[in-house]
Design a protein around this motif. Sequence first.
Motif, PDB file in Angstrom:
ATOM      1  N   ILE A 104      66.273  53.565  25.722  1.00  0.00           N
ATOM      2  CA  ILE A 104      66.018  54.989  26.506  1.00  0.00           C
ATOM      3  C   ILE A 104      64.750  54.848  27.033  1.00  0.00           C
ATOM      4  N   ARG A 105      63.631  54.758  25.958  1.00  0.00           N
ATOM      5  CA  ARG A 105      62.239  54.477  26.553  1.00  0.00           C
ATOM      6  C   ARG A 105      61.905  53.775  27.767  1.00  0.00           C
ATOM      7  N   GLU A 106      62.315  52.771  27.519  1.00  0.00           N
ATOM      8  CA  GLU A 106      62.258  51.771  28.803  1.00  0.00           C
ATOM      9  C   GLU A 106      62.926  52.166  30.207  1.00  0.00           C
ATOM     10  N   PHE A 107      64.091  52.989  29.910  1.00  0.00           N
ATOM     11  CA  PHE A 107      64.776  53.217  31.220  1.00  0.00           C
ATOM     12  C   PHE A 107      63.984  54.588  31.865  1.00  0.00           C
ATOM     13  N   GLN A 108      63.455  55.450  30.831  1.00  0.00           N
ATOM     14  CA  GLN A 108      62.638  56.534  31.154  1.00  0.00           C
ATOM     15  C   GLN A 108      61.467  56.100  32.078  1.00  0.00           C
ATOM     16  N   ALA A 109      60.910  54.924  31.419  1.00  0.00           N
ATOM     17  CA  ALA A 109      59.349  54.522  31.997  1.00  0.00           C
ATOM     18  C   ALA A 109      59.755  54.053  33.456  1.00  0.00           C
ATOM     19  N   ASP A 110      60.899  53.380  33.463  1.00  0.00           N
ATOM     20  CA  ASP A 110      61.006  52.442  34.805  1.00  0.00           C
ATOM     21  C   ASP A 110      61.652  53.627  35.748  1.00  0.00           C
TER      22      ASP A 110
END
Length: 133
Positions: A104-110
């Motif tokens: 979720i965090r990686e998706f949000q960052a990208d």
Amino acid sequence: MKRVLLLVAVSLTLLVTGCAVLDAPSRVNRLENRLDSIEARQGTIEGRLGIEKESVTYVSGEEERAGGPAVSMSKKEIQIALQKAGYYDGPIDGKFGKLTRKAIREFQADKNLKVDGIVGSQTKKALLYYLNE
């Protein structure tokens, strides 16, 4: 003399601050472990009570103020969308463990979203695109 004391004070502050920053990853890891433990206990209690709480409802502030309908996505649907988007390769089990929260965090960052690990309205909208692919 004042300059020396000021230099010592600044050096000590930087040293203490630097130690806190270096310790941040281990603090995050400890918090994630505690969260996993709490979620496991919650699952056990819900299982004993016969509660199946698979669906998670997210309402944006605007929707809430306007009295609009709440839109739901199950935890499994969130994992499926993350998997389709290429961010999650763990089991589709509806449990938000370390892998799901990291995805979720990686998706949000990208996607240039607020990186908070929470599937709020903006993250949900972005995930719905991949869920419906």
